[in-house]
Write a protein that holds these residues in place. Structure first.
Motif, PDB file in Angstrom:
ATOM      1  N   ASP A   1       0.812  -1.229   0.000  1.00  0.00           N
ATOM      2  CA  ASP A   1       0.000   0.000   0.000  1.00  0.00           C
ATOM      3  C   ASP A   1       0.843   1.276   0.000  1.00  0.00           C
ATOM      4  N   LYS A   2       2.169   1.114  -0.090  1.00  0.00           N
ATOM      5  CA  LYS A   2       3.103   2.252  -0.222  1.00  0.00           C
ATOM      6  C   LYS A   2       3.105   3.185   0.982  1.00  0.00           C
ATOM      7  N   THR A   3       2.557   2.728   2.099  1.00  0.00           N
ATOM      8  CA  THR A   3       2.634   3.557   3.306  1.00  0.00           C
ATOM      9  C   THR A   3       3.915   3.189   4.045  1.00  0.00           C
ATOM     10  N   ARG A   4       4.297   4.020   4.993  1.00  0.00           N
ATOM     11  CA  ARG A   4       5.445   3.660   5.836  1.00  0.00           C
ATOM     12  C   ARG A   4       5.037   3.776   7.296  1.00  0.00           C
ATOM     13  N   CYS A   5       5.572   2.860   8.090  1.00  0.00           N
ATOM     14  CA  CYS A   5       5.293   2.886   9.526  1.00  0.00           C
ATOM     15  C   CYS A   5       6.248   3.904  10.144  1.00  0.00           C
ATOM     16  N   LEU A   6       5.722   5.049  10.545  1.00  0.00           N
ATOM     17  CA  LEU A   6       6.560   6.096  11.135  1.00  0.00           C
ATOM     18  C   LEU A   6       6.098   6.342  12.570  1.00  0.00           C
ATOM     19  N   ALA A   7       6.867   7.125  13.307  1.00  0.00           N
ATOM     20  CA  ALA A   7       6.507   7.428  14.703  1.00  0.00           C
ATOM     21  C   ALA A   7       5.046   7.872  14.758  1.00  0.00           C
ATOM     22  N   GLY A   8       4.298   7.341  15.690  1.00  0.00           N
ATOM     23  CA  GLY A   8       2.882   7.693  15.830  1.00  0.00           C
ATOM     24  C   GLY A   8       1.993   6.989  14.811  1.00  0.00           C
ATOM     25  N   CYS A   9       2.469   5.892  14.220  1.00  0.00           N
ATOM     26  CA  CYS A   9       1.762   5.182  13.133  1.00  0.00           C
ATOM     27  C   CYS A   9       0.317   4.826  13.529  1.00  0.00           C
ATOM     28  N   SER A  10      -0.630   5.196  12.660  1.00  0.00           N
ATOM     29  CA  SER A  10      -2.029   4.972  13.020  1.00  0.00           C
ATOM     30  C   SER A  10      -2.418   3.496  12.852  1.00  0.00           C
ATOM     31  N   VAL A  11      -1.786   2.797  11.911  1.00  0.00           N
ATOM     32  CA  VAL A  11      -2.101   1.370  11.743  1.00  0.00           C
ATOM     33  C   VAL A  11      -1.700   0.617  13.021  1.00  0.00           C
ATOM     34  N   CYS A  12      -0.527   0.956  13.558  1.00  0.00           N
ATOM     35  CA  CYS A  12      -0.069   0.276  14.781  1.00  0.00           C
ATOM     36  C   CYS A  12      -0.947   0.665  15.979  1.00  0.00           C
ATOM     37  N   SER A  13      -1.337   1.945  16.063  1.00  0.00           N
ATOM     38  CA  SER A  13      -2.183   2.356  17.193  1.00  0.00           C
ATOM     39  C   SER A  13      -3.513   1.620  17.154  1.00  0.00           C
ATOM     40  N   ARG A  14      -4.098   1.498  15.953  1.00  0.00           N
ATOM     41  CA  ARG A  14      -5.371   0.769  15.864  1.00  0.00           C
ATOM     42  C   ARG A  14      -5.168  -0.697  16.243  1.00  0.00           C
ATOM     43  N   SER A  15      -3.989  -1.223  15.898  1.00  0.00           N
ATOM     44  CA  SER A  15      -3.714  -2.625  16.247  1.00  0.00           C
ATOM     45  C   SER A  15      -3.638  -2.797  17.749  1.00  0.00           C
ATOM     46  N   THR A  16      -3.094  -1.802  18.448  1.00  0.00           N
ATOM     47  CA  THR A  16      -3.019  -1.901  19.906  1.00  0.00           C
ATOM     48  C   THR A  16      -4.422  -2.100  20.455  1.00  0.00           C
ATOM     49  N   GLU A  17      -5.374  -1.327  19.937  1.00  0.00           N
ATOM     50  CA  GLU A  17      -6.753  -1.461  20.422  1.00  0.00           C
ATOM     51  C   GLU A  17      -7.314  -2.842  20.085  1.00  0.00           C
ATOM     52  N   ARG A  18      -6.931  -3.360  18.909  1.00  0.00           N
ATOM     53  CA  ARG A  18      -7.437  -4.677  18.508  1.00  0.00           C
ATOM     54  C   ARG A  18      -6.770  -5.799  19.324  1.00  0.00           C
ATOM     55  N   LEU A  19      -5.462  -5.641  19.573  1.00  0.00           N
ATOM     56  CA  LEU A  19      -4.738  -6.698  20.277  1.00  0.00           C
ATOM     57  C   LEU A  19      -5.040  -6.720  21.775  1.00  0.00           C
ATOM     58  N   PHE A  20      -5.346  -5.542  22.318  1.00  0.00           N
ATOM     59  CA  PHE A  20      -5.599  -5.445  23.768  1.00  0.00           C
ATOM     60  C   PHE A  20      -6.965  -4.797  23.988  1.00  0.00           C
ATOM     61  N   PRO A  21      -8.032  -5.441  23.552  1.00  0.00           N
ATOM     62  CA  PRO A  21      -9.333  -4.769  23.506  1.00  0.00           C
ATOM     63  C   PRO A  21      -9.911  -4.370  24.853  1.00  0.00           C
ATOM     64  N   HIS A  22      -9.556  -5.092  25.918  1.00  0.00           N
ATOM     65  CA  HIS A  22     -10.203  -4.774  27.195  1.00  0.00           C
ATOM     66  C   HIS A  22      -9.398  -3.836  28.056  1.00  0.00           C
ATOM     67  N   SER A  23      -8.267  -3.395  27.505  1.00  0.00           N
ATOM     68  CA  SER A  23      -7.392  -2.555  28.313  1.00  0.00           C
ATOM     69  C   SER A  23      -7.929  -1.126  28.331  1.00  0.00           C
ATOM     70  N   SER A  24      -7.989  -0.519  29.540  1.00  0.00           N
ATOM     71  CA  SER A  24      -8.492   0.863  29.612  1.00  0.00           C
ATOM     72  C   SER A  24      -7.498   1.799  28.947  1.00  0.00           C
TER      73      SER A  24
ATOM     74  N   SER B   1       6.689  -1.321   3.541  1.00  0.00           N
ATOM     75  CA  SER B   1       5.414  -0.909   4.147  1.00  0.00           C
ATOM     76  C   SER B   1       5.008  -1.773   5.335  1.00  0.00           C
ATOM     77  N   ALA B   2       5.929  -2.560   5.849  1.00  0.00           N
ATOM     78  CA  ALA B   2       5.601  -3.385   7.021  1.00  0.00           C
ATOM     79  C   ALA B   2       5.493  -2.501   8.259  1.00  0.00           C
ATOM     80  N   HIS B   3       4.781  -2.994   9.256  1.00  0.00           N
ATOM     81  CA  HIS B   3       4.569  -2.216  10.484  1.00  0.00           C
ATOM     82  C   HIS B   3       5.259  -2.880  11.674  1.00  0.00           C
ATOM     83  N   LEU B   4       5.753  -2.011  12.562  1.00  0.00           N
ATOM     84  CA  LEU B   4       6.479  -2.507  13.731  1.00  0.00           C
ATOM     85  C   LEU B   4       5.566  -3.247  14.703  1.00  0.00           C
ATOM     86  N   ALA B   5       4.314  -2.818  14.792  1.00  0.00           N
ATOM     87  CA  ALA B   5       3.502  -3.293  15.921  1.00  0.00           C
ATOM     88  C   ALA B   5       2.052  -3.535  15.521  1.00  0.00           C
ATOM     89  N   ASP B   6       1.837  -4.122  14.320  1.00  0.00           N
ATOM     90  CA  ASP B   6       0.457  -4.344  13.868  1.00  0.00           C
ATOM     91  C   ASP B   6       0.015  -5.786  14.044  1.00  0.00           C
TER      92      ASP B   6
END
Ligand SMILES: CCCCCCCCCCCCC/C=C/[C@@H](O)[C@H](CO)NC(=O)CCCCCCCCCCCCCCC
Ligand SMILES: Nc1ncnc2c1ncn2[C@@H]1O[C@H](COP(=O)(O)OP(=O)(O)OP(=O)(O)O)[C@@H](O)[C@H]1O
Ligand SMILES: [Ca+2]
Length: 582
Positions: A335-358, A408-413
């Motif tokens: 998709d030609k994106t790059r995982c940079l500081a504050g990456c939104s794909v990774c942030s959304r993954s955090t919510e998906r990976l840890f759904p019950h965390s406040s 275009s790989a992500h560090l934390a997705d």
């Protein structure tokens, strides 16, 4: 305590209006007519230290203890000397106050703001130095560049200079780690890998989990990992910080930056486990590593030399690859994106990976849920001859390849990218390799596939493991000269569906006679796995990506590519701060 504070301060004979708002500390020069001139704005989280008096740290620490002065050390950015990330340097400003009372107020407020706004700053670190990594400068790098910064930041370090391979891993598995906030390695990817194995193993032991079982959802590690680069490839550092620079990395550690990282567990049939973050590679990269071990004395150059030797030997290998695709709606390796500081794909993954965390950034809860909520999906199976099969959890950018194995790989997705390079003619493979050194798309080639995956299985067709050598001569003897058939199958409810047939291109046919001269010798039929720079003692593997299993003292790559001249460099500090506000 209200963290805000505002007053006039002096630097030499210039007057400044200094403001601490809680999140930011800024100082603006004010001229004689009370007009504002230049402002410097520093996020409190990027203040490295606050000291009473006029303090210098170079060439060694000295304090002129005047009772109206204080010194602030902070992160200052500059472009990364050609690389994509930004270099961090220690900025220093010495302020004079109207009174001692005001000075004490400033130091007290700034220190309280640091505590509140960067809670992950380490107080005590366990540091392992590999004296033999890279150019063998680990000790010197630590003592001259890093230790003075840690001291300034009030970090106490327990330093171990390793005397053997795997000492750091074994220490983390067995010794008392109470009181440490993080573990630091001074070395390359191999040293990082020791910390990774030690910390993951220790965490699972303490949680009573069997790490050898591929079905187990591993528990994330509570200790952060810091990397002071002093190795040959330093890929993990490059891909998570954007530059290979000990001072930049030390500053990320000091301010307690936190970057989650996906980890791939690699299991063999006898249930041994290894972990990989940067490159799990069979075929070319496995052979390069095996060859390079014979030439360790060459230092970092051994990889280039071995790369050329292995390239010229022109090998390809049979294999059966099965993979579990990740959700294509979330992201794609093309998709030609790059995982940079504050990456939104990774942030959304955090919510998906840890759904019950406040706190969506929290590591320590709900990790077990990630696999129970994920539906398994369908495995895809492909079989044929490959130049290389590579799996990476991140871009794996490094000096040799500034955008990496999978740009275009992500560090934390929670996913990895599987790169399949089918057997092709030598010039085609050279084109593939060469594209890693530029911005040209290495996946835009007819013999290359890339898939975003959650799990992978690999095996060699039966009979191959015992068969030591086979004829090659450009291409495998079992493959028809005119037509090579690679079979892509998708297993759906047990039925095998034939998907595609590939024909040998005319380009490849033309190149064959010329290149046969280079490679008319026996070649092994089985390669080895390169697991982040270590050769695995097994070929048949099952791998699973564990989303955000460890955390590094890093924040991902700050994009410095646009910064070309010094004016833009100054501006850069401002842009990064604005980005951090978003
Ligand atoms: C024509 C130029 C081609 C340049 C191709 C560059 C591709 C480089 C991709 C590097 C990806 C590194 C991923 C990170 C891996 C680390 O976990 C691991 C441990 O440090 N390093 C290696 O395994 C070390 C792996 C090092 C691989 C180096 C490969 C060098 C290939 C040179 C080919 C020369 C062909 C010459 C033809 C005459
Ligand atoms: N004292 C030691 N003696 C011998 N080997 C060591 C020692 N300490 C660590 N090692 C091993 O050395 C290997 C290589 O170290 P390191 O990763 O630091 O450097 P490198 O191989 O030059 O760099 P890179 O991994 O980035 O290519 C590691 O796998 C580690 O296990
Ligand atoms: Ca990933």
């Amino acid at each position: 305590m209200d963290l805000g504070l505002e007053s006039s301060l002096w630097v030499g004979n210039k007057r400044y209006r200094a403001v601490l708002t809680g999140w930011h500390f800024k100082w603006t020069e004010v001229d004689k007519k009370n007009r504002d001139k230049k402002t410097v704005l520093v996020p409190v989280a990027e203040v490295a230290g606050v000291e009473e008096g006029r303090v210098e740290i170079l060439p060694q620490k000295s304090v002129e203890d005047t009772d109206k002065d204080f010194t602030v050390f902070y992160v200052k950015r500059s472009s990364g000397g050609g690389s994509y990330g930004l270099l961090w340097r220690l900025g220093r400003i010495q302020f004079s106050c109207a009174s001692r009372v005001l000075r004490d107020q400033w130091t007290k407020h700034l220190r309280a703001a640091l505590k509140t706004h960067s809670p992950l700053r380490p107080h005590r670190l366990l540091v392992f130095i590999n004296p033999f990594g890279g150019k063998k400068k680990g000790r010197q790098i630590y003592h001259s560049l890093v230790a003075p910064l840690f001291e300034l930041a009030g970090i106490s370090s327990h330093v171990i200079v390793t005397e053997r391979a795997n000492q750091a891993r074994d220490h983390l598995l067995k010794k008392d780690l109470t009181g440490f906030d993080g573990v630091v390695c001074v070395g390359g990817d191999g040293m990082f890998s020791e910390l990774l194995h030690g910390l993951i193993g220790r965490t699972q032991q303490e949680a009573g989990l069997c790490e050898n079982d591929p079905a187990v959802a591993l528990q994330p590690c509570p200790l952060h990992i810091g990397i002071i680069p002093a190795g040959s490839t330093d890929c993990v550092c490059f891909a998570t910080v954007g530059v290979v620079d000990p001072v930049t990395s030390a500053l990320h550690i000091i301010i307690g930056d936190s970057q989650p990282l996906d980890v791939c567990s690699v299991h063999d049939v006898s249930a041994q486990v290894r972990y990989s973050v940067s490159l799990l590679g069979y075929g070319f990269y496995g052979d390069v590593l095996a060859e390079s071990e014979k030439h360790r004395w060459m230092g970092p150059l051994r990889y280039d030399y071995s790369g050329a030797v292995v390239y010229l030997s022109n090998r390809s290998y049979s294999g059966i690859v099965q993979y579990l695709p990740a959700d294509p709606l979330l992201s794609s390796p093309r998709d030609k994106t790059r995982c940079l500081a504050g990456c939104s794909v990774c942030s959304r993954s955090t919510e998906r990976l840890f759904p019950h965390s406040s706190d969506s950034g929290s590591l320590y809860s709900s990790h077990f849920s990630q696999f129970s909520t994920d539906s398994e999906g369908e495995w895809v199976s492909v079989e044929g001859r490959f130049r290389c099969v590579s799996l990476t959890c991140m871009s794996s950018s490094c000096a040799r390849s500034p955008l990496g194995l999978s740009p275009s790989a992500h560090l934390a997705d929670g996913t990895g990218d599987l790169i399949l390079v089918w057997d092709t003619h030598p010039l085609g493979f050279l084109k593939f390799l060469y594209r890693h050194t530029s911005t040209q798309d290495q996946f835009d080639l007819p013999f290359v596939e890339v898939h975003r995956v959650k799990a992978v299985r690999f095996s060699v067709p039966s009979g191959r493991e015992e068969q030591e050598y086979e004829e090659i001569g450009g291409f495998s003897s079992e493959i028809d000269e005119g037509q090579r058939e690679c079979v892509d199958t998708v297993s759906r409810n047990g039925s095998q569906q034939h998907l595609a047939q590939r024909a040998m291109t005319s380009e490849r046919k033309a190149a064959t006679p010329f290149l046969c001269g280079l490679c008319c010798k026996k070649s092994p039929s089985v390669s080895v796995w390169n697991c982040d720079g270590e050769i695995l003692p097994f070929t048949k593997i099952v791998c699973k990506i564990h989303g955000q299993l460890v955390r590094l003292y890093a924040r991902g790559i700050e994009d410095g590519a646009a910064i070309r001249n010094s004016e833009e460099r100054d501006e850069c500090q401002r842009i990064c701060i604005l980005n951090s506000l978003k």
